[in-house]
Enzyme design. Sequence first.
Site, short mmCIF file in Angstrom:
data_model
loop_
_atom_site.label_atom_id
_atom_site.label_comp_id
_atom_site.label_asym_id
_atom_site.label_seq_id
_atom_site.Cartn_x
_atom_site.Cartn_y
_atom_site.Cartn_z
N GLY A 12 -1.52 -5.63 -1.35
CA GLY A 12 -0.16 -5.28 -0.97
C GLY A 12 0.86 -6.35 -1.33
N ILE A 14 3.03 -8.19 0.67
CA ILE A 14 2.91 -9.41 1.46
C ILE A 14 1.55 -10.05 1.26
CG2 ILE A 14 2.75 -10.27 3.84
CD1 ILE A 14 4.96 -8.31 4.61
N LEU A 66 -10.48 0.69 6.80
CA LEU A 66 -9.98 0.37 8.13
C LEU A 66 -10.65 1.20 9.23
CD1 LEU A 66 -6.13 -0.04 7.53
CD2 LEU A 66 -7.74 -1.83 8.22
N THR A 85 -3.30 -8.14 7.35
CA THR A 85 -2.01 -7.58 6.93
C THR A 85 -2.08 -6.08 6.68
OG1 THR A 85 -2.17 -7.74 4.50
CG2 THR A 85 -1.62 -9.76 5.70
N LYS A 164 3.01 0.18 14.44
CA LYS A 164 3.01 -1.28 14.52
C LYS A 164 2.98 -1.75 15.98
CE LYS A 164 3.00 -3.50 11.34
NZ LYS A 164 1.89 -3.93 10.44
N PRO A 189 7.67 -9.76 10.45
CA PRO A 189 8.68 -9.82 9.40
C PRO A 189 9.74 -8.73 9.57
CG PRO A 189 6.45 -9.68 8.49
CD PRO A 189 6.36 -9.35 9.94
#
Length: 342
Positions: A12, A14, A66, A85, A164, A189
């Site tokens: 990704g 980031i 995941l 992340t 999130k 972020p």
Amino acid sequence: MAQKVLLTGISGFIGGHIALQLFQRGYHVVGAVRDEEDIGFVRGYLRPHIDGSELAEKLTFVVADLLKRDDWRAAMEGCHAVIHTASPIPNIMPNDEDLIIRPAVDGTRNVLRAASSAGISRVVMTSSITAISEGHRLSEPRVFTEDDWSDLNAGPLTAYAKSKTLAERAAWEIANTPECPFTLTTMHPGVTLGPVLNGRTSTSVASVWRLMSRLDPLLPNFGFPYVDVRDVARLHVDALETEAANGQRIALTNGFVWYPDLAAKVSKERPDLNIVSRRAFSWFLRLLAPFKTRLKLITPNLDRHADVSNANAKAIFSTDFVPFEQTLADTIESLEMHNAKK
């Protein structure tokens, strides 16, 4: 021997920059990817930035899903720390929120439970400002801090903000159990801009590309705290190495910008692009949102000034941030370079 760090989401925006930071500081990176095809992709975009012999010596991969708990038990082998992340980031709002929420929440549980079982000592997790400032009804500008949590009982709220927030709460539940061996730091972020390493534009960077490409005839009046991806990556690794960061939620922001003002800044940087300047009425966008999936991502924040303080990050890391003008110029340059190669 170099310490091994498991980095999820290495393919990704980031994650790629975090990988560079880890290499520069001498770590061995174990990159977690979703499928075998991503291995060549990651090696390809890192190769121009890292010496070939170092890349071969200090980068290995694990393939892990995941939602598959057993994958993460094997991925932890030999690692000292984890930087997590990986999380779904939609370009449009799905009809089924669970397509975003379930991988984020269950994925976090699977990764962190595996880290606990493996005796990992440090975990740094990428959360988001959307786990801090969303859902609160605002009649005037407000600056949030890490003491705040997004209100999931308010509406409207995007599936991303829910994912999130719920994922981070799940992470702290695991970290706060008596038997958990690791200390946790969550990094938050803002909208993350800066140079693209791999040609895959994140949702954040895509907002600049949409302006450059004149994809939207009118500019919606929404705003957001922003940050440079290089600061995000650097401070993730600083968090790994800084004892004062243990057990902290840390917001990574460098100011607040309205989208029409961002358009004006892009226009100033590149007047030849003839950037759109006409603004859309918010009431009109709210009427259209049920029929336009992309609008569902922004309508919760129309006309809403919700900034997030970076005072905690500055206190813990004694850091400054990349100036916004430099962030924007580098974003534009890298987008043009990568799209010219297509």
